[in-house]
Scaffold this active site. Structure first.
Site, PDB file in Angstrom:
ATOM      1  N   ASP A   8      -6.757 -62.256 -14.203  1.00  0.00           N
ATOM      2  CA  ASP A   8      -6.713 -61.184 -13.204  1.00  0.00           C
ATOM      3  C   ASP A   8      -7.055 -59.905 -13.957  1.00  0.00           C
ATOM      4  O   ASP A   8      -6.198 -59.334 -14.629  1.00  0.00           O
ATOM      5  CB  ASP A   8      -5.329 -61.101 -12.568  1.00  0.00           C
ATOM      6  CG  ASP A   8      -5.240 -59.982 -11.542  1.00  0.00           C
ATOM      7  OD1 ASP A   8      -6.222 -59.752 -10.814  1.00  0.00           O
ATOM      8  OD2 ASP A   8      -4.173 -59.328 -11.473  1.00  0.00           O
ATOM      9  N   GLU A  67     -11.220 -63.390 -11.073  1.00  0.00           N
ATOM     10  CA  GLU A  67     -11.376 -62.803  -9.747  1.00  0.00           C
ATOM     11  C   GLU A  67     -12.689 -62.032  -9.668  1.00  0.00           C
ATOM     12  O   GLU A  67     -13.063 -61.333 -10.608  1.00  0.00           O
ATOM     13  CB  GLU A  67     -10.198 -61.861  -9.480  1.00  0.00           C
ATOM     14  CG  GLU A  67     -10.113 -61.363  -8.063  1.00  0.00           C
ATOM     15  CD  GLU A  67      -8.845 -60.569  -7.826  1.00  0.00           C
ATOM     16  OE1 GLU A  67      -7.853 -61.176  -7.395  1.00  0.00           O
ATOM     17  OE2 GLU A  67      -8.849 -59.359  -8.090  1.00  0.00           O
ATOM     18  N   ASP A 139       1.029 -59.605 -12.369  1.00  0.00           N
ATOM     19  CA  ASP A 139      -0.363 -59.795 -12.809  1.00  0.00           C
ATOM     20  C   ASP A 139      -0.581 -61.210 -13.340  1.00  0.00           C
ATOM     21  O   ASP A 139      -1.639 -61.803 -13.135  1.00  0.00           O
ATOM     22  CB  ASP A 139      -0.736 -58.759 -13.869  1.00  0.00           C
ATOM     23  CG  ASP A 139      -0.710 -57.350 -13.303  1.00  0.00           C
ATOM     24  OD1 ASP A 139      -1.559 -57.045 -12.445  1.00  0.00           O
ATOM     25  OD2 ASP A 139       0.170 -56.565 -13.701  1.00  0.00           O
TER      26      ASP A 139
END
Length: 192
Positions: A8, A67, A139
């Protein structure tokens, strides 16, 4: 039994999560966050690269999932996020890992069933899906969700690939088959 590293990306905090996929079972291997205190962007990117490289060296993943960039309201933030993301991808490519990208909405949909889920919902579902005794940092939970999404994508793509070619047996053949399916959006290079 591929090991999947989910990332992430962020220019201040980059979450990571590592899982092992064994058929339909997912095994938690580790997670955390690369926290960056440097004020200038080049130093932050250097720190992200070093951190991702260290994680890759420690866990020896077979695949890298990250992502995709989304449209942010603040152009400066979007550019910094894109640079952080690119830095993490370079670390993966330098270790010959296949790179897969997933939209945030798809990740949330896969893990929670709701494409607009918030971070706490993702964190709760990741904790349940991986049967963790404690909730991972937010996260890290997002990174684990990205890895879980990739694991689900692999499972689906391999089913389709094996229907087309039942003789697929080796890990390398599975990855090649995965890359050829229309369900895969990965950019990749294979080791050896």
């Amino acid at each position: 039994m591929p090991i999947i590293l989910g990332i992430d990306p962020g220019s201040r905090i980059t979450g990571y999560g590592i899982i092992r996929q064994q058929g339909r079972q997912l095994e938690y291997l580790g997670s955390g966050a690369i926290r960056i205190n440097a004020s200038d962007l080049p130093s932050r990117l250097k720190h992200i690269y070093a951190g991702v490289t260290e994680i890759i060296t420690q866990f020896q993943p077979d695949m890298f999932a990250i992502e995709q960039v989304f449209m942010a309201k603040n152009a400066d933030s979007a550019l910094k996020l894109g640079q952080a993301r690119g830095t993490a991808i370079v670390a993966a490519v330098n270790h010959d890992l296949p790179v897969f990208e997933y939209a945030a909405r798809l990740v949330k949909q896969t893990v929670t069933g709701i494409g607009s889920a918030d971070k706490l919902q993702v964190q709760d579902m990741v904790t349940r899906m991986l049967q963790l005794s404690a909730k991972p940092q937010v996260d890290a939970a997002d990174a684990l969700a990205i890895a879980i999404t990739h694991a689900h994508s692999i499972q689906h793509s391999l089913i389709v690939a094996k229907q087309n070619n039942p003789s697929i047996t080796t890990h390398k053949e599975q990855i090649l088959a995965l890359m050829k399916t229309r369900y895969s959006r990965g950019r990749f290079r294979l080791k050896g």
